[in-house]
Each structure stands twice: as structure tokens, then as C-alpha cells.
Design a protein around this motif. Structure first.
Motif, PDB file in Angstrom:
ATOM      1  N   GLN A   1      -9.682   2.671 -26.614  1.00 12.48           N
ATOM      2  CA  GLN A   1      -9.042   1.864 -25.573  1.00 12.48           C
ATOM      3  C   GLN A   1      -8.171   2.727 -24.675  1.00 12.48           C
ATOM      4  O   GLN A   1      -8.157   2.567 -23.460  1.00 12.48           O
ATOM      5  N   LEU A   2      -7.448   3.670 -25.269  1.00  7.43           N
ATOM      6  CA  LEU A   2      -6.603   4.574 -24.498  1.00  7.43           C
ATOM      7  C   LEU A   2      -7.436   5.431 -23.544  1.00  7.43           C
ATOM      8  O   LEU A   2      -7.092   5.599 -22.378  1.00  7.43           O
ATOM      9  N   VAL A   3      -8.547   5.956 -24.035  1.00  6.01           N
ATOM     10  CA  VAL A   3      -9.423   6.775 -23.198  1.00  6.01           C
ATOM     11  C   VAL A   3      -9.993   5.944 -22.057  1.00  6.01           C
ATOM     12  O   VAL A   3     -10.016   6.377 -20.897  1.00  6.01           O
ATOM     13  N   SER A   4     -10.433   4.736 -22.367  1.00  2.00           N
ATOM     14  CA  SER A   4     -11.002   3.858 -21.345  1.00  2.00           C
ATOM     15  C   SER A   4      -9.967   3.505 -20.278  1.00  2.00           C
ATOM     16  O   SER A   4     -10.238   3.589 -19.076  1.00  2.00           O
ATOM     17  N   SER A   5      -8.763   3.131 -20.699  1.00  3.14           N
ATOM     18  CA  SER A   5      -7.710   2.773 -19.748  1.00  3.14           C
ATOM     19  C   SER A   5      -7.294   3.975 -18.915  1.00  3.14           C
ATOM     20  O   SER A   5      -7.057   3.846 -17.711  1.00  3.14           O
ATOM     21  N   SER A   6      -7.197   5.137 -19.547  1.00  2.00           N
ATOM     22  CA  SER A   6      -6.821   6.348 -18.802  1.00  2.00           C
ATOM     23  C   SER A   6      -7.872   6.705 -17.770  1.00  2.00           C
ATOM     24  O   SER A   6      -7.547   7.096 -16.645  1.00  2.00           O
ATOM     25  N   TYR A   7      -9.135   6.552 -18.140  1.00  6.20           N
ATOM     26  CA  TYR A   7     -10.215   6.837 -17.198  1.00  6.20           C
ATOM     27  C   TYR A   7     -10.140   5.888 -15.999  1.00  6.20           C
ATOM     28  O   TYR A   7     -10.198   6.318 -14.849  1.00  6.20           O
ATOM     29  N   HIS A   8      -9.983   4.595 -16.272  1.00  4.00           N
ATOM     30  CA  HIS A   8      -9.917   3.628 -15.176  1.00  4.00           C
ATOM     31  C   HIS A   8      -8.682   3.854 -14.309  1.00  4.00           C
ATOM     32  O   HIS A   8      -8.742   3.701 -13.091  1.00  4.00           O
ATOM     33  N   ALA A   9      -7.559   4.244 -14.925  1.00  2.64           N
ATOM     34  CA  ALA A   9      -6.346   4.521 -14.158  1.00  2.64           C
ATOM     35  C   ALA A   9      -6.549   5.740 -13.262  1.00  2.64           C
ATOM     36  O   ALA A   9      -6.122   5.747 -12.110  1.00  2.64           O
ATOM     37  N   ALA A  10      -7.197   6.768 -13.790  1.00  2.00           N
ATOM     38  CA  ALA A  10      -7.425   7.978 -12.994  1.00  2.00           C
ATOM     39  C   ALA A  10      -8.376   7.699 -11.842  1.00  2.00           C
ATOM     40  O   ALA A  10      -8.161   8.177 -10.722  1.00  2.00           O
ATOM     41  N   VAL A  11      -9.406   6.922 -12.102  1.00  2.00           N
ATOM     42  CA  VAL A  11     -10.378   6.624 -11.053  1.00  2.00           C
ATOM     43  C   VAL A  11      -9.768   5.729  -9.987  1.00  2.00           C
ATOM     44  O   VAL A  11      -9.950   5.948  -8.788  1.00  2.00           O
ATOM     45  N   SER A  12      -9.011   4.713 -10.409  1.00  2.00           N
ATOM     46  CA  SER A  12      -8.473   3.769  -9.437  1.00  2.00           C
ATOM     47  C   SER A  12      -7.231   4.289  -8.731  1.00  2.00           C
ATOM     48  O   SER A  12      -6.886   3.813  -7.667  1.00  2.00           O
ATOM     49  N   SER A  13      -6.534   5.267  -9.314  1.00  2.00           N
ATOM     50  CA  SER A  13      -5.328   5.772  -8.655  1.00  2.00           C
ATOM     51  C   SER A  13      -5.669   6.519  -7.367  1.00  2.00           C
ATOM     52  O   SER A  13      -4.846   6.565  -6.461  1.00  2.00           O
ATOM     53  N   SER A  14      -6.837   7.073  -7.291  1.00  2.00           N
ATOM     54  CA  SER A  14      -7.219   7.754  -6.065  1.00  2.00           C
ATOM     55  C   SER A  14      -7.491   6.762  -4.941  1.00  2.00           C
ATOM     56  O   SER A  14      -7.439   7.119  -3.774  1.00  2.00           O
ATOM     57  N   SER A  15      -7.739   5.492  -5.282  1.00  2.00           N
ATOM     58  CA  SER A  15      -8.013   4.495  -4.255  1.00  2.00           C
ATOM     59  C   SER A  15      -6.780   3.666  -3.901  1.00  2.00           C
ATOM     60  O   SER A  15      -6.856   2.786  -3.067  1.00  2.00           O
ATOM     61  N   LEU A  16      -5.612   3.950  -4.531  1.00  2.00           N
ATOM     62  CA  LEU A  16      -4.388   3.226  -4.213  1.00  2.00           C
ATOM     63  C   LEU A  16      -3.832   3.717  -2.890  1.00  2.00           C
ATOM     64  O   LEU A  16      -3.910   4.910  -2.570  1.00  2.00           O
ATOM     65  N   PRO A  17      -3.231   2.818  -2.110  1.00  2.00           N
ATOM     66  CA  PRO A  17      -2.607   3.277  -0.866  1.00  2.00           C
ATOM     67  C   PRO A  17      -1.362   4.094  -1.191  1.00  2.00           C
ATOM     68  O   PRO A  17      -0.667   3.824  -2.167  1.00  2.00           O
ATOM     69  N   PRO A  18      -1.077   5.117  -0.396  1.00  2.00           N
ATOM     70  CA  PRO A  18       0.100   5.944  -0.672  1.00  2.00           C
ATOM     71  C   PRO A  18       1.380   5.128  -0.465  1.00  2.00           C
ATOM     72  O   PRO A  18       1.453   4.255   0.396  1.00  2.00           O
ATOM     73  N   VAL A  19       2.403   5.436  -1.264  1.00  2.00           N
ATOM     74  CA  VAL A  19       3.687   4.756  -1.174  1.00  2.00           C
ATOM     75  C   VAL A  19       4.491   5.417  -0.064  1.00  2.00           C
ATOM     76  O   VAL A  19       4.576   6.648   0.005  1.00  2.00           O
ATOM     77  N   SER A  20       5.071   4.600   0.819  1.00  2.00           N
ATOM     78  CA  SER A  20       5.841   5.159   1.926  1.00  2.00           C
ATOM     79  C   SER A  20       7.130   5.787   1.398  1.00  2.00           C
ATOM     80  O   SER A  20       7.648   5.420   0.351  1.00  2.00           O
ATOM     81  N   GLU A  21       7.675   6.743   2.159  1.00  2.00           N
ATOM     82  CA  GLU A  21       8.899   7.428   1.743  1.00  2.00           C
ATOM     83  C   GLU A  21      10.069   6.457   1.671  1.00  2.00           C
ATOM     84  O   GLU A  21      10.907   6.550   0.783  1.00  2.00           O
ATOM     85  N   GLU A  22      10.109   5.509   2.602  1.00  2.00           N
ATOM     86  CA  GLU A  22      11.197   4.536   2.626  1.00  2.00           C
ATOM     87  C   GLU A  22      11.177   3.667   1.359  1.00  2.00           C
ATOM     88  O   GLU A  22      12.213   3.443   0.732  1.00  2.00           O
ATOM     89  N   GLU A  23       9.996   3.221   0.963  1.00  2.00           N
ATOM     90  CA  GLU A  23       9.873   2.405  -0.249  1.00  2.00           C
ATOM     91  C   GLU A  23      10.220   3.227  -1.488  1.00  2.00           C
ATOM     92  O   GLU A  23      10.876   2.737  -2.402  1.00  2.00           O
ATOM     93  N   GLN A  24       9.810   4.499  -1.505  1.00  2.00           N
ATOM     94  CA  GLN A  24      10.097   5.361  -2.649  1.00  2.00           C
ATOM     95  C   GLN A  24      11.603   5.631  -2.757  1.00  2.00           C
ATOM     96  O   GLN A  24      12.163   5.618  -3.844  1.00  2.00           O
ATOM     97  N   MET A  25      12.284   5.848  -1.631  1.00  2.00           N
ATOM     98  CA  MET A  25      13.730   6.087  -1.650  1.00  2.00           C
ATOM     99  C   MET A  25      14.467   4.844  -2.110  1.00  2.00           C
ATOM    100  O   MET A  25      15.444   4.919  -2.841  1.00  2.00           O
ATOM    101  N   HIS A  26      13.994   3.673  -1.701  1.00  2.00           N
ATOM    102  CA  HIS A  26      14.624   2.422  -2.124  1.00  2.00           C
ATOM    103  C   HIS A  26      14.505   2.237  -3.641  1.00  2.00           C
ATOM    104  O   HIS A  26      15.451   1.825  -4.294  1.00  2.00           O
TER     105      HIS A  26
END
Length: 131
Positions: A98-123
Motif C-alpha cells: 500500500q505504501l509503494v502504491s500510494s507513493s507511486y501515485h503521489a509521485a505521478v500526480s505531484s507533477s500534475s499539481l499546479p504550482p503554489v504561488s509565493e504569496e500563498e506559501q508565505m501566508h
């Protein structure tokens, strides 16, 4: 306008909806049960092998008598150890899958996430500050 992409955590890309969690991120029950059976068999066999190779020489040195007495005294602790190994491996192998499967899906889907803006990250960093 509604976004058709599923909701995911911005830190770990984990699923935020129950439908996504049960559809793609989890290992199928058949595979999980198969891994559990395999882990139990391997863990029990390895535990018994290890136990007999390490317990029986100690029993033979400390208890004098025929071989069946050695077996009668040495077998119960070996069986308890083997059962513990089987239980641990039977639970750990599916959890690892389960850990391997979740890590794989997280790695694959993280590349398709929109980048977090600097303003949101600072907040976020300001609101998590202990001061």
C-alpha cells in the motif's frame, strides 16, 4: 467554473476525497489478501527456520536426554516465535504494498499539481510560525 481535477493535498499530493481514495490509491483487496498470504507463509517459514537453528542447540546443551525431550521443550518457543513472525510479515507485506502504491501515485500526480504561488506559501509559513 468547476475544476474537473480531483482535490489533492498541496504538500503530499494525497487524495482529499473519499472517492479518489478508494478508487486509485488503494491496493485491490485481492492483491492485498494475496500479499498477506505470501507474507504469512514466508514469515512463518523463516521464523521456524531461524528459531530451530538458534533454539535447539541451546536446548540440547542445557537439557540431557533423548531427542524427543529436546523437541518437546524446544518446539513451543519456536512455534510462538514462528507465529509472531508470520503475523508480522502477514501484516507488513500488504502495508508495504500500500505504501509503494500510494507513493507511486503521489509521485505521478505531484507533477500534475499546479504550482503554489509565493504569496500563498508565505501566508502558510506565517500562520504556522510559533511566534
Amino acid at each position: 467554473m468547476e475544476d474537473s481535477k480531483p482535490l489533492r493535498c498541496s504538500h503530499c499530493a494525497g487524495p482529499l476525497s473519499k472517492e479518489l481514495e478508494t478508487s486509485r490509491w488503494t491496493v485491490a483487496p485481492f492483491i492485498r489478501d494475496s500479499f498477506s498470504m505470501i507474507g504469512t507463509a514466508v514469515g512463518g517459514t523463516a521464523g521456524a527456520f531461524y528459531g530451530f537453528n538458534h533454539v535447539m542447540p541451546i536446548v540440547q546443551r542445557r537439557i540431557k536426554g533423548p531427542m524427543w525431550v529436546h523437541f518437546l521443550v524446544g518446539a513451543p518457543p519456536v512455534m510462538v516465535f514462528s507465529s509472531a513472525c508470520a503475523g508480522l510479515a502477514g501484516g507488513a507485506v500488504p502495508a508495504l504494498a500500500q505504501l509503494v502504491s500510494s507513493s507511486y501515485h503521489a509521485a505521478v500526480s505531484s507533477s500534475s499539481l499546479p504550482p503554489v504561488s509565493e504569496e500563498e506559501q508565505m501566508h502558510k509559513t506565517r500562520s504556522s510560525s510559533p511566534l
